[in-house]
Design an enzyme around this catalytic site. Sequence first.
Site, PDB file in Angstrom:
ATOM      1  N   SER A 231       0.735  -1.455  -0.070  1.00  0.00           N
ATOM      2  CA  SER A 231       0.217   0.241  -0.331  1.00  0.00           C
ATOM      3  C   SER A 231       0.706   0.644  -0.102  1.00  0.00           C
ATOM      4  O   SER A 231       0.204   1.947  -0.667  1.00  0.00           O
ATOM      5  CB  SER A 231      -1.045   0.097   1.247  1.00  0.00           C
ATOM      6  OG  SER A 231      -1.030  -1.416   1.267  1.00  0.00           O
ATOM      7  N   ASN A 232       1.914   1.249   0.541  1.00  0.00           N
ATOM      8  CA  ASN A 232       2.690   2.202   1.071  1.00  0.00           C
ATOM      9  C   ASN A 232       4.230   2.663  -0.332  1.00  0.00           C
ATOM     10  O   ASN A 232       4.268   3.560  -0.666  1.00  0.00           O
ATOM     11  CB  ASN A 232       3.179   2.400   2.305  1.00  0.00           C
ATOM     12  CG  ASN A 232       3.190   2.371   3.483  1.00  0.00           C
ATOM     13  OD1 ASN A 232       2.782   3.393   3.618  1.00  0.00           O
ATOM     14  ND2 ASN A 232       2.370   1.269   3.928  1.00  0.00           N
TER      15      ASN A 232
ATOM     16  N   LYS B 137      -0.085 -10.862   6.572  1.00  0.00           N
ATOM     17  CA  LYS B 137      -0.151 -10.086   6.901  1.00  0.00           C
ATOM     18  C   LYS B 137      -1.386  -9.214   7.404  1.00  0.00           C
ATOM     19  O   LYS B 137      -2.204  -8.832   5.924  1.00  0.00           O
ATOM     20  CB  LYS B 137       0.173  -8.569   5.781  1.00  0.00           C
ATOM     21  CG  LYS B 137       0.617  -7.341   6.484  1.00  0.00           C
ATOM     22  CD  LYS B 137       0.965  -6.465   5.214  1.00  0.00           C
ATOM     23  CE  LYS B 137       1.296  -4.905   6.319  1.00  0.00           C
ATOM     24  NZ  LYS B 137       1.591  -3.864   4.475  1.00  0.00           N
TER      25      LYS B 137
ATOM     26  N   SER C 181      -3.186  -6.024   8.619  1.00  0.00           N
ATOM     27  CA  SER C 181      -3.200  -4.564   9.420  1.00  0.00           C
ATOM     28  C   SER C 181      -4.435  -3.348   9.652  1.00  0.00           C
ATOM     29  O   SER C 181      -4.411  -2.128  10.043  1.00  0.00           O
ATOM     30  CB  SER C 181      -2.535  -3.841   7.860  1.00  0.00           C
ATOM     31  OG  SER C 181      -1.427  -4.435   7.116  1.00  0.00           O
TER      32      SER C 181
ATOM     33  N   GLY D 250       1.128  -5.700  10.718  1.00  0.00           N
ATOM     34  CA  GLY D 250       0.985  -5.064   9.445  1.00  0.00           C
ATOM     35  C   GLY D 250       0.709  -2.971  10.234  1.00  0.00           C
ATOM     36  O   GLY D 250       0.936  -2.396   9.063  1.00  0.00           O
TER      37      GLY D 250
END
Length: 333
Positions: A83-84, A202, A204, A228
């Site tokens: 996502s980042n 993962k 989050s 996450g």
Amino acid sequence: MALSTCLVSPLRPALAALRWAAPGQRRGLSAQPGPVHTLNLRGIFPPLTTPFSATQEVDYAQLEGNLCRYASIPFRGLVVLGSNGEYPYLALRERLELVSCVRRALPRDRLLLAGSGCESTQATIELTVSMAEAGADVALVVTPCYYRGGMTSAALVQHYTEVADASPIPVVLYSVPANTGLDLPLEAVLTLAQHPNILGIKDSGGDITRMGLMVHKTRQEDFQVLAGSAGFLLASYALGACGGVCALANVLGAPLCQLDSLCREGRWQEARNLQHRLIEPNLAVTRRFGIPGLKKAMEWFGYYGGPCRAPLAPLSSPQVEELRGIFSANGWL
């Protein structure tokens, strides 16, 4: 680094050694149980940001510079196209070039996780195979969410099972409800944990009870739970998580690796003191200011952050000052 050096490479011979048991040997979702080989995910993984130039092109030279700086930090590996990494804003060609370039720069003892989740099962399988060919060790597959009303537990189990069956590399499930509006159901996770080519998750979402149940109910499986976010890393470790994929590691990688070590050594008071200093900065570069805030903070610690790709907008001057104040108040600046 020239783009010609970043083109997709053939499957590395080492991938053959990382493949899972043949179908006749698989446990749980298949007919017969059998031994499986696993990769160890213990440790910290920064989900890399994607550096862009002033004209919003991927800046491979700045990526190489960041990777050189990260090489001195004892990360377990790196995540590309999470996502980042502004994954939804990247063309297929850019995605593959990024994975290939990072693989070339990454020591062989560090893992490369690459995001390959798409909305359809077929597209996810195709991209996962391409990521393996580009050099990824593990595929990080986010939940499909555009038709979220149809994403029942059964539909998601079917989706991930088909992806894992077809993938030449292990798969890590990725649940990020803040972005998808969809939490991968616990019952689906527990079913998928039995698949020999699904390595872990993962998570989050930040629900510590849920993470504890995942660890507890998959304790007989080769299934690893990754926190996450840096904000609940210590709590996750206390419940048995094996590591973390943390946006804040792009900025404060060494302190997060230190927190990882303190937890493993049972030095809980020191770990708690450090965790407290990470909570507000983590919130600032995730929920509060997002990727623009993360990239701005990277610049204060010697990394290239640069602009985001539109329509993500840069922080305003007051927002920058607020962000700086948060890092300063916790002793990081």
